[in-house]
Design a protein around this motif. Structure first.
Motif, PDB file in Angstrom:
ATOM      1  N   GLY A 198       0.806  -1.206   0.000  1.00  0.00           N
ATOM      2  CA  GLY A 198       0.000   0.000   0.000  1.00  0.00           C
ATOM      3  C   GLY A 198       0.844   1.263   0.000  1.00  0.00           C
ATOM      4  N   GLU A 199       0.259   2.346  -0.502  1.00  0.00           N
ATOM      5  CA  GLU A 199       1.000   3.603  -0.607  1.00  0.00           C
ATOM      6  C   GLU A 199       1.292   4.217   0.756  1.00  0.00           C
ATOM      7  OE1 GLU A 199      -1.333   6.168  -3.039  1.00  0.00           O
ATOM      8  OE2 GLU A 199      -2.985   6.323  -1.607  1.00  0.00           O
ATOM      9  N   ASP A 200       0.687   3.692   1.830  1.00  0.00           N
ATOM     10  CA  ASP A 200       1.043   4.172   3.162  1.00  0.00           C
ATOM     11  C   ASP A 200       2.467   3.804   3.532  1.00  0.00           C
ATOM     12  OD1 ASP A 200       0.163   1.492   3.149  1.00  0.00           O
ATOM     13  OD2 ASP A 200      -0.446   1.558   5.253  1.00  0.00           O
ATOM     14  N   LEU A 201       3.080   2.878   2.804  1.00  0.00           N
ATOM     15  CA  LEU A 201       4.467   2.492   3.053  1.00  0.00           C
ATOM     16  C   LEU A 201       5.442   3.123   2.066  1.00  0.00           C
ATOM     17  CD1 LEU A 201       3.853  -1.236   3.977  1.00  0.00           C
ATOM     18  CD2 LEU A 201       4.717   0.547   5.499  1.00  0.00           C
ATOM     19  N   PHE A 202       4.942   4.008   1.213  1.00  0.00           N
ATOM     20  CA  PHE A 202       5.797   4.678   0.230  1.00  0.00           C
ATOM     21  C   PHE A 202       6.975   5.371   0.915  1.00  0.00           C
ATOM     22  CE2 PHE A 202       7.071   7.946  -2.755  1.00  0.00           C
ATOM     23  CZ  PHE A 202       6.863   7.395  -4.004  1.00  0.00           C
ATOM     24  N   ALA A 203       6.698   6.073   2.022  1.00  0.00           N
ATOM     25  CA  ALA A 203       7.738   6.853   2.696  1.00  0.00           C
ATOM     26  C   ALA A 203       8.748   5.991   3.436  1.00  0.00           C
ATOM     27  CB  ALA A 203       7.095   7.850   3.671  1.00  0.00           C
ATOM     28  N   ALA A 204       8.447   4.694   3.636  1.00  0.00           N
ATOM     29  CA  ALA A 204       9.407   3.799   4.280  1.00  0.00           C
ATOM     30  C   ALA A 204      10.458   3.292   3.301  1.00  0.00           C
ATOM     31  CB  ALA A 204       8.678   2.616   4.905  1.00  0.00           C
ATOM     32  N   THR A 205      10.189   3.398   2.013  1.00  0.00           N
ATOM     33  CA  THR A 205      11.067   2.802   1.008  1.00  0.00           C
ATOM     34  C   THR A 205      12.474   3.395   1.004  1.00  0.00           C
ATOM     35  OG1 THR A 205       9.094   2.355  -0.301  1.00  0.00           O
ATOM     36  CG2 THR A 205      11.208   2.095  -1.403  1.00  0.00           C
ATOM     37  N   PRO A 206      12.681   4.707   1.183  1.00  0.00           N
ATOM     38  CA  PRO A 206      14.057   5.209   1.257  1.00  0.00           C
ATOM     39  C   PRO A 206      14.887   4.563   2.367  1.00  0.00           C
ATOM     40  CG  PRO A 206      12.543   7.027   0.896  1.00  0.00           C
ATOM     41  CD  PRO A 206      11.700   5.822   1.169  1.00  0.00           C
ATOM     42  N   ILE A 207      14.242   4.235   3.494  1.00  0.00           N
ATOM     43  CA  ILE A 207      14.951   3.552   4.577  1.00  0.00           C
ATOM     44  C   ILE A 207      15.392   2.170   4.117  1.00  0.00           C
ATOM     45  CG2 ILE A 207      14.733   2.665   6.937  1.00  0.00           C
ATOM     46  CD1 ILE A 207      12.475   4.819   7.271  1.00  0.00           C
ATOM     47  N   HIS A 208      14.507   1.476   3.445  1.00  0.00           N
ATOM     48  CA  HIS A 208      14.826   0.136   2.956  1.00  0.00           C
ATOM     49  C   HIS A 208      15.921   0.194   1.895  1.00  0.00           C
ATOM     50  CE1 HIS A 208      10.463  -1.063   4.209  1.00  0.00           C
ATOM     51  NE2 HIS A 208      11.184  -0.569   5.185  1.00  0.00           N
ATOM     52  N   LEU A 215      23.915  -3.385   3.234  1.00  0.00           N
ATOM     53  CA  LEU A 215      24.055  -4.840   3.358  1.00  0.00           C
ATOM     54  C   LEU A 215      24.303  -5.527   2.015  1.00  0.00           C
ATOM     55  CD1 LEU A 215      21.172  -5.368   5.944  1.00  0.00           C
ATOM     56  CD2 LEU A 215      23.639  -5.552   6.390  1.00  0.00           C
ATOM     57  N   ASP A 216      24.506  -4.733   0.965  1.00  0.00           N
ATOM     58  CA  ASP A 216      24.797  -5.257  -0.366  1.00  0.00           C
ATOM     59  C   ASP A 216      23.719  -6.238  -0.829  1.00  0.00           C
ATOM     60  OD1 ASP A 216      26.259  -5.443  -2.724  1.00  0.00           O
ATOM     61  OD2 ASP A 216      27.492  -7.110  -1.996  1.00  0.00           O
ATOM     62  N   LEU A 217      22.467  -5.802  -0.729  1.00  0.00           N
ATOM     63  CA  LEU A 217      21.328  -6.615  -1.128  1.00  0.00           C
ATOM     64  C   LEU A 217      20.843  -6.189  -2.516  1.00  0.00           C
ATOM     65  CD1 LEU A 217      19.300  -6.513   2.214  1.00  0.00           C
ATOM     66  CD2 LEU A 217      20.852  -8.322   1.426  1.00  0.00           C
ATOM     67  N   PRO A 218      20.204  -7.093  -3.239  1.00  0.00           N
ATOM     68  CA  PRO A 218      19.642  -6.711  -4.540  1.00  0.00           C
ATOM     69  C   PRO A 218      18.540  -5.668  -4.368  1.00  0.00           C
ATOM     70  CG  PRO A 218      18.908  -8.908  -3.893  1.00  0.00           C
ATOM     71  CD  PRO A 218      19.974  -8.512  -2.926  1.00  0.00           C
ATOM     72  N   VAL A 219      18.378  -4.830  -5.378  1.00  0.00           N
ATOM     73  CA  VAL A 219      17.397  -3.746  -5.320  1.00  0.00           C
ATOM     74  C   VAL A 219      16.224  -4.090  -6.237  1.00  0.00           C
ATOM     75  CG1 VAL A 219      16.974  -1.294  -5.685  1.00  0.00           C
ATOM     76  CG2 VAL A 219      19.226  -2.074  -4.873  1.00  0.00           C
ATOM     77  N   PRO A 220      15.052  -4.316  -5.676  1.00  0.00           N
ATOM     78  CA  PRO A 220      13.866  -4.605  -6.488  1.00  0.00           C
ATOM     79  C   PRO A 220      13.251  -3.318  -7.014  1.00  0.00           C
ATOM     80  CG  PRO A 220      13.245  -4.592  -4.202  1.00  0.00           C
ATOM     81  CD  PRO A 220      14.732  -4.299  -4.237  1.00  0.00           C
ATOM     82  N   ARG A 221      12.182  -3.438  -7.765  1.00  0.00           N
ATOM     83  CA  ARG A 221      11.292  -2.322  -8.042  1.00  0.00           C
ATOM     84  C   ARG A 221      10.152  -2.388  -7.017  1.00  0.00           C
ATOM     85  NH1 ARG A 221       8.511  -2.906 -12.733  1.00  0.00           N
ATOM     86  NH2 ARG A 221       8.266  -0.681 -13.139  1.00  0.00           N
ATOM     87  N   TRP A 222       9.433  -1.292  -6.892  1.00  0.00           N
ATOM     88  CA  TRP A 222       8.298  -1.235  -5.969  1.00  0.00           C
ATOM     89  C   TRP A 222       7.033  -0.897  -6.736  1.00  0.00           C
ATOM     90  CZ3 TRP A 222      13.194  -0.225  -4.428  1.00  0.00           C
ATOM     91  CH2 TRP A 222      13.611  -0.709  -3.179  1.00  0.00           C
ATOM     92  N   HIS A 223       5.912  -1.289  -6.176  1.00  0.00           N
ATOM     93  CA  HIS A 223       4.601  -0.914  -6.711  1.00  0.00           C
ATOM     94  C   HIS A 223       3.730  -0.585  -5.515  1.00  0.00           C
ATOM     95  CE1 HIS A 223       1.125  -1.398  -9.644  1.00  0.00           C
ATOM     96  NE2 HIS A 223       0.514  -1.329  -8.467  1.00  0.00           N
ATOM     97  N   HIS A 224       3.559   0.706  -5.237  1.00  0.00           N
ATOM     98  CA  HIS A 224       2.729   1.136  -4.117  1.00  0.00           C
ATOM     99  C   HIS A 224       1.333   1.482  -4.644  1.00  0.00           C
ATOM    100  CE1 HIS A 224       6.796   1.799  -2.417  1.00  0.00           C
ATOM    101  NE2 HIS A 224       6.192   1.437  -1.288  1.00  0.00           N
ATOM    102  N   HIS A 225       0.381   0.645  -4.284  1.00  0.00           N
ATOM    103  CA  HIS A 225      -0.978   0.832  -4.789  1.00  0.00           C
ATOM    104  C   HIS A 225      -1.789   1.698  -3.839  1.00  0.00           C
ATOM    105  CE1 HIS A 225      -2.545  -1.988  -1.796  1.00  0.00           C
ATOM    106  NE2 HIS A 225      -1.589  -2.829  -2.137  1.00  0.00           N
ATOM    107  N   ARG A 226      -2.863   2.252  -4.341  1.00  0.00           N
ATOM    108  CA  ARG A 226      -3.755   3.064  -3.519  1.00  0.00           C
ATOM    109  C   ARG A 226      -4.459   2.199  -2.470  1.00  0.00           C
ATOM    110  NH1 ARG A 226      -7.144   5.597  -8.227  1.00  0.00           N
ATOM    111  NH2 ARG A 226      -8.408   6.494  -6.550  1.00  0.00           N
TER     112      ARG A 226
END
Length: 276
Positions: A198-208, A215-226
């Motif tokens: 959900g888009e309520d977690l959009f602002a958490a993504t920069p932290i992730h 931690l040298d982890l792979p970077v996915p794409r995101w899809h934040h839905h309404r």
């Protein structure tokens, strides 16, 4: 390959908002010939109830969704501990014994994740006898990883601004990991390529995104839905007693029809999508 996931916490029954999120993630994966995963996020102490996880599986089957289940978070505690220890040893985490009341009393600014921690414990000796969380020294982390970007399938390429959230908690006092650490590690371990939520977690993504870089982890794409909201404009939530999927299922409602209605954005009882 597109790999999505639905990752509910068994601390309350699923409602229509969860159903919509699961349908979106499921359909994005299936249309691309990919994989849709179910991950139970069950590290919320006594609030996590195993019987609810089984109800979640019945709910998803009732909706006509097909999934692969991956190990629950409660089986991954050693992974979280190892990552936290690595970040601590490298100087990116520090102990924080402040309570929420103490932080609020300091009149902090409010950021995307709530009250922004003023860094009190960063500059004072730790109190060894008090319960402590571990916080991320965001300024130090960004000094090492530099500018970061991430891509949302809806909103496009974003410049990460994690300083806005401040020094967030990475390991809680009462839990083996925060949502930020656990979800980031889990998505990497599960080879998730499209993080759908959900888009309520959009602002958490920069932290992730910062944790992935550290931690040298792979970077996915995101899809934040309404989000789905009720007639008053409030998002559906377990704590507000939004009608559960289990109640609908046990009342004989057609789950396949409900899933199709969700796909068509036809929602019952005054429920609608939040404004874009």
């Amino acid at each position: 390959m597109t790999v999505t996931r639905f990752a509910p916490s068994p601390n309350g029954p699923l409602h229509l908002g969860h159903a919509y999120s699961a349908v979106v993630a499921h359909d994005l994966a299936k249309r691309a010939g990919g994989r849709f995963l179910l991950r139970i996020e069950d590290i919320d102490g006594p609030r996590s109830r195993p019987e609810l996880a089984e109800a979640f599986r019945r709910d998803l089957a009732w909706l006509g969704l097909e999934w692969e289940e991956v190990p629950a978070q409660s089986t991954r505690l050693a992974t979280y501990a190892a990552a936290a220890q690595e970040l601590l040893a490298r100087g990116y985490l520090y102990r924080c014994t402040c309570t929420r009341a103490e932080i609020v009393s300091l009149g902090p600014r409010i950021g995307s994740q709530g009250a922004v921690y003023p860094g009190t414990c960063k500059t004072r000796p730790p109190e060894p006898d008090k319960p402590a969380a571990l916080r991320l020294d965001m300024a130090r982390a960004l000094a090492d990883v530099g500018p970061l970007e991430w891509e949302d399938a809806v909103a496009g390429v974003q410049r990460a601004d994690p300083l806005e959230a401040g020094d967030v908690v990475i390991v809680r006092k009462d839990s083996p990991a925060s949502y930020h650490l656990a979800a980031t590690l889990d998505d990497a371990a599960d080879s998730v390529t499209l993080v759908t939520r959900g888009e309520d977690l959009f602002a958490a993504t920069p932290i992730h995104r910062v944790l992935q870089a550290l931690l040298d982890l792979p970077v996915p794409r995101w899809h934040h839905h309404r989000l789905l909201v009720d007639a008053s404009g409030q998002k559906l939530a377990k704590r507000r007693g939004s009608p559960s999927l289990a109640d609908r299922r046990e009342a004989g409602e057609d789950g396949l029809l409900l899933a199709e209605q969700l796909r068509l954005h036809r929602f019952p009882g005054g429920i609608s999508l939040a404004s874009a």
